[in-house]
Design a protein around this motif. Structure first.
Motif, PDB file in Angstrom:
ATOM      1  N   ARG A   1      41.831  44.202  34.960  1.00 13.97           N
ATOM      2  CA  ARG A   1      42.886  44.282  35.966  1.00 13.97           C
ATOM      3  C   ARG A   1      43.198  42.901  36.523  1.00 13.97           C
ATOM      4  N   ARG A   2      42.179  42.075  36.660  1.00 13.02           N
ATOM      5  CA  ARG A   2      42.422  40.733  37.176  1.00 13.02           C
ATOM      6  C   ARG A   2      43.220  39.887  36.193  1.00 13.02           C
TER       7      ARG A   2
ATOM      8  N   ASN B   1      46.972  41.010  37.002  1.00 15.82           N
ATOM      9  CA  ASN B   1      47.375  41.239  38.380  1.00 15.82           C
ATOM     10  C   ASN B   1      48.293  40.175  38.982  1.00 15.82           C
ATOM     11  N   GLY B   2      48.176  38.944  38.481  1.00 21.47           N
ATOM     12  CA  GLY B   2      48.864  37.806  39.099  1.00 21.47           C
ATOM     13  C   GLY B   2      50.278  38.097  39.585  1.00 21.47           C
TER      14      GLY B   2
ATOM     15  N   MET C   1      50.941  40.286  42.820  1.00 21.75           N
ATOM     16  CA  MET C   1      50.415  39.898  44.122  1.00 21.75           C
ATOM     17  C   MET C   1      51.490  39.978  45.186  1.00 21.75           C
TER      18      MET C   1
END
Ligand code: HEM
Ligand code: SF4
Lengths: 403, 67
Positions: free
Chosen positions: A99-100, A103-104, A107
Motif C-alpha cells: 500500500r505504501r 499511496n503517494g 495523500m
C-alpha cells in the motif's frame, strides 16, 4: 428463521434505505449468518462497534486464496487464483508494504493540490450541461465524466487519448453496457495502460503511472502487478464517485430543505465537507458487504467464529446503526458523520478516500449553486436505480432547470 | 493533566485521516504518505483534534496517553 439470502433486496418504496433484514439483524442478531451465491453461510456483522473491533483485528484476513473466503460473485471466485498479491488481497505486513508503494498520489496534500483542476473540470461540465438540451441526463453529463477526467490527470493519460479512455472506462462501469461490452472495454483499457506504463518508464512525468514505472524499474513492483494496480485504481475510483454524484443529487432533490441548506452554505468548506460525510453515510453505496475470513477462533456476542469461517461486513448496517447514528434514516447534513464506514474500516479502508472527498466536495458545492433550479424531469418512482453492482447507483438521472 | 500522542508507525496505512482532522499535529511523509507526528504534546485547545485523529485512524495507529 431460515438464513437470509445475501445480498438482500431493498424495499422498493425506499431505495436509499438498507434492506429491512439488515436493520433488523443489526438490532436483534449482531452475530448472525447469511447465505451467499455458492450456498455457503458466512457470518454477518452489521453493528458499527463490532465492525470497528473486528476490521482491525489481526485474526481476520482478506486472503481470497484461502478456502472458505466468502467471494462476492462466482466470477470473483473463479478469477481469485489468478490475481497476484495486491493491496486488495493481502494482510499486514505485506499489505502495508504494497500500500505504501501506491499511496503517494492519494495523500491529502497531493489531492488538495488538484482541487483547482477538479473545480475547472466540474465547471466546464456544468457549462456544457447548461448549454445543451434541457432536460438532460446527469449521469452521462456529470456523474460519469468527473471521475474519468480526474483519474486521467492522476494516472497521466495524454490529452489526445482522453476520448478513448473516457469511452472505454464508461463502458466498463456503465449499467447500460452488456457484460460482453464491459469485458472488451476492460481489456482495451488494460492493454492501453500497459503500453502507457512502458512509455512512462522511458519518459517519466509527474503522475501515478510514472511513479509506478519507477518502482517497476527499481524492482519493487512487477510490471504485471503495476498494470493490475492501475486498472484497479481506475475501476475502484470510477463507479463509486460517479454513483455518489448522481445518487447524492437525487437524495438531495428528495430532501429539499437539506438541498437548500447545502446551496446556501456552499462557500463554507467545513459545512460542505461534513455534508459529503453525511451523504456517504446515508447512501453507503458499497452495499454488497466487504469480505473477510477468520484466521483464528474469535468469540463474539456469545458465539465462536471459527478459524476458516467467512465473514461479511455490511457497511450500510453500521452506517444506519441507531446506537451510533440516532435517527439514521434521516439525511441530516449537520450531524457529525465522519466516523461512518462508507469507505470501510481497518487497514483496507479506501485508498482513494481523500480524492473521492475532494471530487464530491467540489461537485456538490458547485452543481446546486450554479443550477439553483435543478429538479427531477421524471417522477421519483421512474428514476432507474442500478442495484446489481458492488456499488449501487443510477442508470440515468433525468434533470431539468429553468433557464 | 497533559496529553501525549503515541504513533505506531508500522501500522499506518497512510490514509491521511489524521491529517484531515488535525493538520497541526500530523502531516504525511512525501515519499509514501506515512504519517508524521508534528507535535506529540498538543496544547489543551488541540485536545479535541487529537482525540478525533485517534478516533478516525482506521488502522488504530494513534494512541493518546493521559499523564
Ligand atoms: C465515494 C467513492 C468511494 C467509495 C464509497 C469507496 C469505497 C471503498 C471501500 C468500502 C473500500 C474497502 C474495501 C474492503 O475493505 O474490502 C475501498 C477500498 C479501495 N478503494 Fe475506494 N471508494 C471510493 C472511491 C475510490 C477512489 C476515488 C479510488 C481511487 C482512485 C479508490 C480506490 C480504492 C482502492 C485501491 C481500495 C483498496 C484498498 C485496500 O485494500 O487496501 N476508491 N473503497
Ligand atoms: S489516520 Fe492512521 S493510518 Fe491514516 S495516515 Fe494517520 S496514522 Fe496513518
Amino acid at each position: 428463521m431460515p438464513t437470509p439470502e445475501y445480498p438482500m433486496a431493498r424495499e422498493s418504496g425506499c431505495p436509499f434505505a438498507p434492506a429491512p433484514t439488515v436493520r433488523t439483524m443489526t438490532r436483534e442478531e449482531p452475530a448472525g449468518k447469511v447465505r451467499i451465491w455458492d450456498g455457503s453461510e458466512p457470518w454477518f456483522i452489521t453493528r458499527h462497534a463490532d465492525q470497528r473491533a473486528l476490521l482491525n483485528d489481526p485474526r481476520i484476513s482478506i486472503d481470497e486464496h484461502r478456502d472458505g473466503y466468502p467471494h462476492m460473485t462466482r466470477g470473483r471466485a473463479e478469477s481469485a487464483p489468478h490475481i497476484p498479491p495486491m493491496i486488495t488481497n493481502t494482510d499486514p505486513p505485506e499489505h502495508t508494504r504494497l500500500r505504501r508503494t501506491v499511496n503517494g498520489p492519494f495523500m491529502v496534500k497531493r489531492v488538495e493540490a488538484l482541487r483547482p483542476r477538479i473545480q475547472q473540470v466540474i465547471d466546464s461540465l456544468v457549462d456544457d450541461l447548461l448549454a445543451g438540451p434541457n432536460p438532460a441526463d446527469l449521469v452521462q453529463a456529470v456523474g460519469l465524466p468527473v471521475p474519468t477526467l480526474v483519474i486521467t490527470q492522476i494516472l497521466g493519460v495524454p490529452y489526445e487519448d482522453h476520448a478513448f479512455f473516457q469511452t472505454n472506462s464508461s463502458k466498463t462501469i456503465s449499467h447500460e453496457s452488456t457484460p460482453q461490452e464491459a469485458r472488451e472495454a476492460g481489456q482495451a483499457l488494460g492493454q492501453y495502460l500497459g503500453a502507457l506504463l512502458g512509455q512512462k518508464m522511458k519518459d517519466p512525468a509527474e503522475d501515478v503511472l510514472s511513479e509506478m514505472g519507477a518502482r517497476v524499474a527499481a524492482g519493487e513492483m512487477g510490471y504485471e502487478e503495476a498494470v493490475h494496480m492501475a486498472t484497479a485504481i481506475l475501476i475502484a475510483g470510477h463507479e463509486t464517485s460517479a454513483s455518489m454524484i448522481s445518487l447524492g443529487t437525487l437524495a438531495l432533490l428528495q430532501n429539499p430543505d437539506q438541498l437548500a441548506l447545502l446551496r446556501d452554505r456552499s462557500d463554507d468548506p467545513k459545512f460542505v465537507a461534513n455534508a459529503v460525510e453525511e451523504l456517504l453515510r446515508y447512501l453507503t453505496i458499497v452495499h454488497t458487504g466487504i469480505r473477510r475470513i477468520a484466521n483464528a477462533d474469535i468469540e463474539l456476542h456469545g458465539v465462536t467464529i471459527k478459524d476458516g469461517d467467512g465473514i461479511v461486513f455490511d457497511l450500510s448496517g453500521a452506517n444506519w446503526d441507531e446506537t451510533e447514528f440516532p435517527g439514521a434514516d434521516r439525511l441530516d447534513l449537520t450531524r457529525p458523520a465522519r466516523q461512518h464506514h462508507a469507505f470501510g474500516y481497518g487497514v483496507h479502508q479506501c485508498l482513494g478516500q481523500s480524492l473521492a472527498r475532494v471530487e464530491l466536495q467540489v461537485a456538490y458545492s458547485t452543481l446546486y449553486r450554479r443550477i439553483p433550479t435543478l429538479a427531477l424531469a421524471v417522477p421519483f418512482e421512474e428514476v432507474p436505480f442500478a442495484m446489481e453492482g458492488v456499488a449501487y447507483g443510477l442508470t440515468s438521472l433525468p434533470v431539468t432547470w429553468s433557464a | 493533566m497533559s496529553l501525549k500522542v503515541e504513533f505506531d508507525e508500522p501500522k499506518c496505512v497512510a490514509a491521511g485521516q489524521c491529517v484531515m482532522v488535525a493538520p497541526d499535529l500530523f502531516d504525511q511523509r512525501d515519499e509514501d504518505g506515512v504519517a508524521i507526528v508534528l507535535d506529540d504534546s498538543p496544547s489543551p485547545d488541540q485536545y479535541d483534534e487529537a482525540r478525533e485523529a485517534a478516533a478516525v485512524c482506521p488502522a488504530a495507529a494513534i494512541r493518546l496517553v493521559e499523564g
